[in-house]
Write a protein that holds these residues in place. Structure first.
Motif, PDB file in Angstrom:
ATOM      1  N   UNK A  11      -1.195 -12.302 -20.478  1.00 31.33           N
ATOM      2  CA  UNK A  11      -0.820 -12.648 -19.109  1.00 31.33           C
ATOM      3  C   UNK A  11      -0.345 -11.364 -18.425  1.00 31.33           C
ATOM      4  N   UNK A  12      -0.885 -11.096 -17.250  1.00 32.57           N
ATOM      5  CA  UNK A  12      -0.619  -9.844 -16.552  1.00 32.57           C
ATOM      6  C   UNK A  12       0.206 -10.114 -15.297  1.00 32.57           C
ATOM      7  N   UNK A  13       1.272  -9.335 -15.118  1.00 31.03           N
ATOM      8  CA  UNK A  13       2.067  -9.363 -13.896  1.00 31.03           C
ATOM      9  C   UNK A  13       1.849  -8.035 -13.186  1.00 31.03           C
ATOM     10  N   UNK A  14       1.269  -8.090 -11.990  1.00 31.48           N
ATOM     11  CA  UNK A  14       1.061  -6.911 -11.169  1.00 31.48           C
ATOM     12  C   UNK A  14       2.175  -6.859 -10.133  1.00 31.48           C
ATOM     13  N   UNK A  15       3.018  -5.832 -10.224  1.00 27.54           N
ATOM     14  CA  UNK A  15       4.119  -5.664  -9.273  1.00 27.54           C
ATOM     15  C   UNK A  15       3.756  -4.474  -8.388  1.00 27.54           C
ATOM     16  N   UNK A  16       3.259  -4.801  -7.196  1.00 33.58           N
ATOM     17  CA  UNK A  16       2.723  -3.791  -6.286  1.00 33.58           C
ATOM     18  C   UNK A  16       2.887  -4.271  -4.856  1.00 33.58           C
ATOM     19  N   UNK A  17       3.417  -3.403  -3.993  1.00 35.26           N
ATOM     20  CA  UNK A  17       3.638  -3.793  -2.599  1.00 35.26           C
ATOM     21  C   UNK A  17       2.514  -3.375  -1.663  1.00 35.26           C
ATOM     22  N   UNK A  18       1.677  -2.471  -2.067  1.00 34.85           N
ATOM     23  CA  UNK A  18       0.601  -1.995  -1.206  1.00 34.85           C
ATOM     24  C   UNK A  18      -0.583  -2.958  -1.277  1.00 34.85           C
ATOM     25  N   UNK A  19      -0.854  -3.623  -0.154  1.00 36.43           N
ATOM     26  CA  UNK A  19      -1.909  -4.640  -0.112  1.00 36.43           C
ATOM     27  C   UNK A  19      -3.267  -4.060  -0.488  1.00 36.43           C
ATOM     28  N   UNK A  41       3.174  -9.856  -7.542  1.00 42.21           N
ATOM     29  CA  UNK A  41       4.473  -9.895  -6.862  1.00 42.21           C
ATOM     30  C   UNK A  41       4.618  -8.582  -6.100  1.00 42.21           C
ATOM     31  N   UNK A  42       5.110  -8.658  -4.859  1.00 43.92           N
ATOM     32  CA  UNK A  42       5.124  -7.499  -3.992  1.00 43.92           C
ATOM     33  C   UNK A  42       6.440  -6.770  -3.829  1.00 43.92           C
ATOM     34  N   UNK A  43       7.490  -7.188  -4.552  1.00 48.81           N
ATOM     35  CA  UNK A  43       8.754  -6.445  -4.428  1.00 48.81           C
ATOM     36  C   UNK A  43       9.552  -6.517  -5.726  1.00 48.81           C
ATOM     37  N   UNK A  73       9.600  -1.749  -2.173  1.00 51.20           N
ATOM     38  CA  UNK A  73      10.634  -1.946  -1.149  1.00 51.20           C
ATOM     39  C   UNK A  73      11.850  -2.654  -1.749  1.00 51.20           C
ATOM     40  N   UNK A  74      13.010  -2.357  -1.198  1.00 51.00           N
ATOM     41  CA  UNK A  74      14.234  -3.012  -1.672  1.00 51.00           C
ATOM     42  C   UNK A  74      14.617  -2.487  -3.037  1.00 51.00           C
ATOM     43  N   UNK A  94       4.607  -5.118 -22.671  1.00 45.66           N
ATOM     44  CA  UNK A  94       3.965  -3.826 -22.493  1.00 45.66           C
ATOM     45  C   UNK A  94       4.038  -3.514 -21.007  1.00 45.66           C
ATOM     46  N   UNK A  95       4.650  -2.385 -20.665  1.00 49.29           N
ATOM     47  CA  UNK A  95       4.796  -1.992 -19.275  1.00 49.29           C
ATOM     48  C   UNK A  95       3.885  -0.804 -19.012  1.00 49.29           C
ATOM     49  N   UNK A  96       3.057  -0.939 -17.990  1.00 45.91           N
ATOM     50  CA  UNK A  96       2.209   0.150 -17.531  1.00 45.91           C
ATOM     51  C   UNK A  96       2.726   0.535 -16.155  1.00 45.91           C
ATOM     52  N   UNK A  97       3.195   1.761 -16.021  1.00 44.70           N
ATOM     53  CA  UNK A  97       3.758   2.225 -14.765  1.00 44.70           C
ATOM     54  C   UNK A  97       2.636   2.786 -13.901  1.00 44.70           C
ATOM     55  N   UNK A  98       2.583   2.311 -12.656  1.00 46.14           N
ATOM     56  CA  UNK A  98       1.582   2.779 -11.700  1.00 46.14           C
ATOM     57  C   UNK A  98       2.228   3.848 -10.838  1.00 46.14           C
ATOM     58  N   UNK A  99       1.635   5.010 -10.823  1.00 44.11           N
ATOM     59  CA  UNK A  99       2.214   6.128 -10.096  1.00 44.11           C
ATOM     60  C   UNK A  99       1.231   6.663  -9.066  1.00 44.11           C
TER      61      UNK A  99
END
Length: 148
Positions: A11-19, A41-43, A73-74, A94-99
């Motif tokens: 199961x993947x959770x994408x945490x990204x605010x840029x549409x 999730x965006x924030x 944001x926030x 497992x955390x993959x950091x998006x930079x």
């Protein structure tokens, strides 16, 4: 593992605010016919609520993999990462950091984050698939049939 000894779908959770980055990532997943569950999730605050099962997310399933943007944001992605690392219930995540920058990549290296656990945005599907499929407990399922 499932009862029959096969790995379960991650199961993947994408945490990204840029549409735009979200759209690109989800399009990559669709293009590769990914069948894994993906929640977006965006924030940062909502991501923490989801991971810690608070409020509206009390019944949310715990993801197996988090794709985490650092610049949210926030509540910043670094705070989300600290909360994940400080929560024993999330120890197997497992955390993959998006930079988005070489400076952030250097910061991650300085903190000892393995280079295979951070990606330059936008997400490269082949790189992500290699990482996830290298984890014994989970796998990505790509539907090879057309029209799905």
């Amino acid at each position: 593992m499932n009862g029959d000894g096969t790995p379960e779908l991650a199961r993947i959770l994408l945490v990204e605010d840029d549409a735009g980055d979200v759209a690109f990532t989800l399009e990559e997943f669709r293009e590769h016919r990914l069948r894994n569950e993906v929640t977006v999730i965006g924030n940062g605050l909502e991501a923490i609520d989801h991971l810690e099962r608070r409020g509206a997310h009390a019944d949310a399933p715990t993801p197996d993999i988090v794709l985490l943007d650092l610049n949210l944001p926030g509540v910043d992605g670094r705070v989300v990462l600290d909360r994940i690392l400080g929560n024993p219930r999330l120890a197997d995540l497992t955390v993959v950091v998006l930079t988005g920058s070489p400076l952030e990549e250097q910061m991650l290296r300085d903190f000892g984050v393995p280079s295979e656990h951070f990606f330059r945005k936008p997400v490269d599907f082949a790189q992500l698939a290699k990482l996830i499929n290298g984890i014994d407990r989970y796998y990505l399922v790509i539907d090879r049939l057309t029209g799905r």
